[in-house]
Design a protein around this motif. Structure first.
Motif, mmCIF file in Angstrom:
data_model
loop_
_atom_site.group_PDB
_atom_site.id
_atom_site.type_symbol
_atom_site.label_atom_id
_atom_site.label_comp_id
_atom_site.label_asym_id
_atom_site.label_seq_id
_atom_site.Cartn_x
_atom_site.Cartn_y
_atom_site.Cartn_z
ATOM 1 N N PHE A 64 0.852 -1.184 0.000
ATOM 2 C CA PHE A 64 0.000 0.000 0.000
ATOM 3 C C PHE A 64 0.888 1.234 0.000
ATOM 4 C CE2 PHE A 64 -3.585 -2.616 1.372
ATOM 5 C CZ PHE A 64 -4.660 -1.954 0.793
ATOM 6 N N VAL A 65 0.558 2.222 -0.811
ATOM 7 C CA VAL A 65 1.298 3.482 -0.769
ATOM 8 C C VAL A 65 0.840 4.269 0.457
ATOM 9 C CG1 VAL A 65 1.629 3.564 -3.262
ATOM 10 C CG2 VAL A 65 -0.375 4.663 -2.260
ATOM 11 N N PRO A 66 1.692 5.160 0.974
ATOM 12 C CA PRO A 66 1.332 5.924 2.186
ATOM 13 C C PRO A 66 0.052 6.721 1.977
ATOM 14 C CG PRO A 66 3.670 6.124 1.711
ATOM 15 C CD PRO A 66 3.058 5.458 0.517
ATOM 16 N N GLU A 67 -0.801 6.745 3.030
ATOM 17 C CA GLU A 67 -2.054 7.474 2.914
ATOM 18 C C GLU A 67 -1.911 8.907 3.381
ATOM 19 O OE1 GLU A 67 -1.558 5.228 6.522
ATOM 20 O OE2 GLU A 67 -2.438 4.336 4.726
ATOM 21 N N GLN A 68 -2.838 9.727 2.927
ATOM 22 C CA GLN A 68 -2.905 11.108 3.361
ATOM 23 C C GLN A 68 -3.700 11.182 4.658
ATOM 24 O OE1 GLN A 68 -4.733 13.120 0.057
ATOM 25 N NE2 GLN A 68 -3.047 12.667 -1.354
ATOM 26 N N ASN A 91 -5.139 -4.999 8.648
ATOM 27 C CA ASN A 91 -6.118 -4.984 7.556
ATOM 28 C C ASN A 91 -5.406 -4.966 6.200
ATOM 29 O OD1 ASN A 91 -8.124 -2.625 9.436
ATOM 30 N ND2 ASN A 91 -8.313 -4.854 9.359
ATOM 31 N N LYS A 92 -4.378 -4.140 6.093
ATOM 32 C CA LYS A 92 -3.638 -4.026 4.841
ATOM 33 C C LYS A 92 -2.990 -5.352 4.466
ATOM 34 C CE LYS A 92 -2.532 0.901 5.287
ATOM 35 N NZ LYS A 92 -1.448 1.908 5.440
ATOM 36 N N ASP A 94 -3.890 -8.392 5.301
ATOM 37 C CA ASP A 94 -4.915 -9.352 4.868
ATOM 38 C C ASP A 94 -5.334 -9.098 3.424
ATOM 39 O OD1 ASP A 94 -4.878 -10.591 7.320
ATOM 40 O OD2 ASP A 94 -6.622 -9.520 8.115
ATOM 41 N N LEU A 95 -5.575 -7.830 3.096
ATOM 42 C CA LEU A 95 -6.014 -7.493 1.740
ATOM 43 C C LEU A 95 -4.902 -7.741 0.711
ATOM 44 C CD1 LEU A 95 -7.998 -4.163 2.379
ATOM 45 C CD2 LEU A 95 -8.908 -6.469 2.110
ATOM 46 N N LEU A 96 -3.663 -7.415 1.089
ATOM 47 C CA LEU A 96 -2.546 -7.623 0.164
ATOM 48 C C LEU A 96 -2.305 -9.102 -0.097
ATOM 49 C CD1 LEU A 96 0.097 -4.964 1.306
ATOM 50 C CD2 LEU A 96 -1.440 -4.875 -0.672
ATOM 51 N N ASN A 97 -2.496 -9.927 0.917
ATOM 52 C CA ASN A 97 -2.329 -11.375 0.731
ATOM 53 C C ASN A 97 -3.348 -11.919 -0.269
ATOM 54 O OD1 ASN A 97 -0.061 -12.238 2.247
ATOM 55 N ND2 ASN A 97 -1.203 -11.933 4.139
ATOM 56 N N LYS A 98 -4.560 -11.371 -0.252
ATOM 57 C CA LYS A 98 -5.575 -11.800 -1.209
ATOM 58 C C LYS A 98 -5.160 -11.430 -2.636
ATOM 59 C CE LYS A 98 -9.523 -11.464 1.970
ATOM 60 N NZ LYS A 98 -10.810 -10.791 2.257
ATOM 61 N N VAL A 99 -4.611 -10.235 -2.789
ATOM 62 C CA VAL A 99 -4.148 -9.809 -4.108
ATOM 63 C C VAL A 99 -2.921 -10.635 -4.527
ATOM 64 C CG1 VAL A 99 -3.327 -7.873 -5.495
ATOM 65 C CG2 VAL A 99 -5.011 -7.475 -3.693
ATOM 66 N N SER A 117 3.923 -1.357 5.139
ATOM 67 C CA SER A 117 3.769 0.056 4.772
ATOM 68 C C SER A 117 4.899 0.916 5.327
ATOM 69 C CB SER A 117 2.426 0.579 5.291
ATOM 70 O OG SER A 117 1.356 -0.143 4.728
ATOM 71 N N ALA A 118 5.502 0.486 6.433
ATOM 72 C CA ALA A 118 6.557 1.274 7.069
ATOM 73 C C ALA A 118 7.760 1.463 6.163
ATOM 74 C CB ALA A 118 6.997 0.604 8.374
ATOM 75 N N TYR A 119 7.931 0.600 5.160
ATOM 76 C CA TYR A 119 9.079 0.692 4.267
ATOM 77 C C TYR A 119 8.852 1.674 3.125
ATOM 78 C CZ TYR A 119 10.997 -3.411 6.635
ATOM 79 O OH TYR A 119 11.501 -4.271 7.575
ATOM 80 N N LEU A 120 7.631 2.167 2.986
ATOM 81 C CA LEU A 120 7.332 3.162 1.957
ATOM 82 C C LEU A 120 7.171 4.522 2.621
ATOM 83 C CD1 LEU A 120 6.375 0.369 0.649
ATOM 84 C CD2 LEU A 120 4.967 1.793 -0.831
#
Length: 290
Positions: A64-68, A91-92, A94-99, A117-120
């Motif tokens: 996931f890219v960083p959110e605003q 949540n992220k 779980d959703l990424l694993n599905k993709v 997400s911490a790496y982005l």
């Protein structure tokens, strides 16, 4: 009835009307943007994509890219600021694993890494992707962004909120959650967008003012899950279109197969079996002639 009493009644009615009108039409929006992440406005770096070279089988990352920062409009008298909140890291994942499962079924993908997400970093751009490429050894990255809007309106049943029982048991809040997810697949080395696929969802619900935030969080997660399912279907379609594009326009994407690779453009299991059978028939016919 005294004048002071009438004035007091008018003030109370005015306050109630103001509070009711102030609670209607509350909106919260949470979003992230691939464009803001890869091409930040404050950056003077000009990105010039080149022709991508895909070394098959490839290793893919997904994140996931960083959110605003969430933007809210309106305060609920009973539960505070409206909104289900942004996605948690769990949540992220779980959703990424599905993709990711959608990519794993393809033989041209050697591995797929779900990247925290911490790496982005916000506005990190392709320099940040190069760091992730070095860290995980990936070739492509699927960047997932989203835009979710939650809108809450009060129906006529909300008039009963001015009794304590009504606030707890009457579902007068009408909630509407709209979500759009988008996956953009980039070749990191060439900085080229290969293909993208969107997914959308709309969830409608009702709640009491006391459990409004809880219901909105549930609606938020459900809407993300539904949008993910829709996006995965579109990913399958877009991936097939991308493979056709490579065949029809080989000059736009260079494909290099690793030594010993038997999937994708080379012989697969079915073709290999046919070749073995043909070789067997040829051998038997020669033996019969002898």
């Amino acid at each position: 009835m005294s004048i002071n009493y009438r004035i007091s009644i008018c003030i109370v009615i005015t306050v109630l009307i103001t509070q009711l009108s102030g609670c209607a039409g509350q909106q919260t929006r949470t979003k992230s943007s691939v464009v803001d992440y890869l091409y930040p406005k404050e950056s003077n770096i000009v990105v010039q994509p080149s022709i991508p070279t895909l070394n098959i089988p490839i290793k893919v990352g997904i994140a996931f890219v960083p959110e605003q920062s969430p933007r809210s409009r309106g305060i609920n008298l009973w539960s505070g600021v409206v909104g289900g909140g942004a996605l948690t890291e769990a949540n992220k994942t779980d959703l990424l694993n599905k993709v990711a499962d959608n990519f794993r079924v393809h033989d041209f993908v050697s591995d797929i890494e779900v990247i925290p997400s911490a790496y982005l970093t916000a506005g990190g751009g392709f320099a940040n992707l190069e760091q992730i490429k070095t860290m995980y050894g990936i070739d492509l990255i699927a960047l997932v962004s989203y835009d979710q809007v939650q809108f809450t309106d009060e129906g006529l049943l909300s008039l009963t909120y001015w009794t304590l029982v009504g606030a707890y048991f009457v579902s007068g809040e009408k909630n509407d959650t709209s979500t759009m997810l988008d996956t953009a697949v980039y070749d990191i080395q060439s900085k080229s967008l290969l293909f993208r696929a969107p997914g959308t969802s709309n969830v409608k619900g009702r709640s009491t003012p006391i459990n409004l935030s809880e219901e909105l969080r549930r609606d938020s997660i459900k809407s993300f899950e539904d949008a993910t399912t829709n996006m995965i279907s579109n990913l399958t379609v877009q991936l097939e279109k991308f493979k056709d594009k490579i065949k029809k326009n080989p000059e736009q994407v260079k494909v290099v197969h690793a030594e010993g690779y038997t999937g994708g453009g080379a012989m697969g299991p079915f073709e290999t079996t046919i070749m073995i059978l043909l070789a067997g028939v040829l051998y038997c016919s020669r033996r019969m002639k002898i």
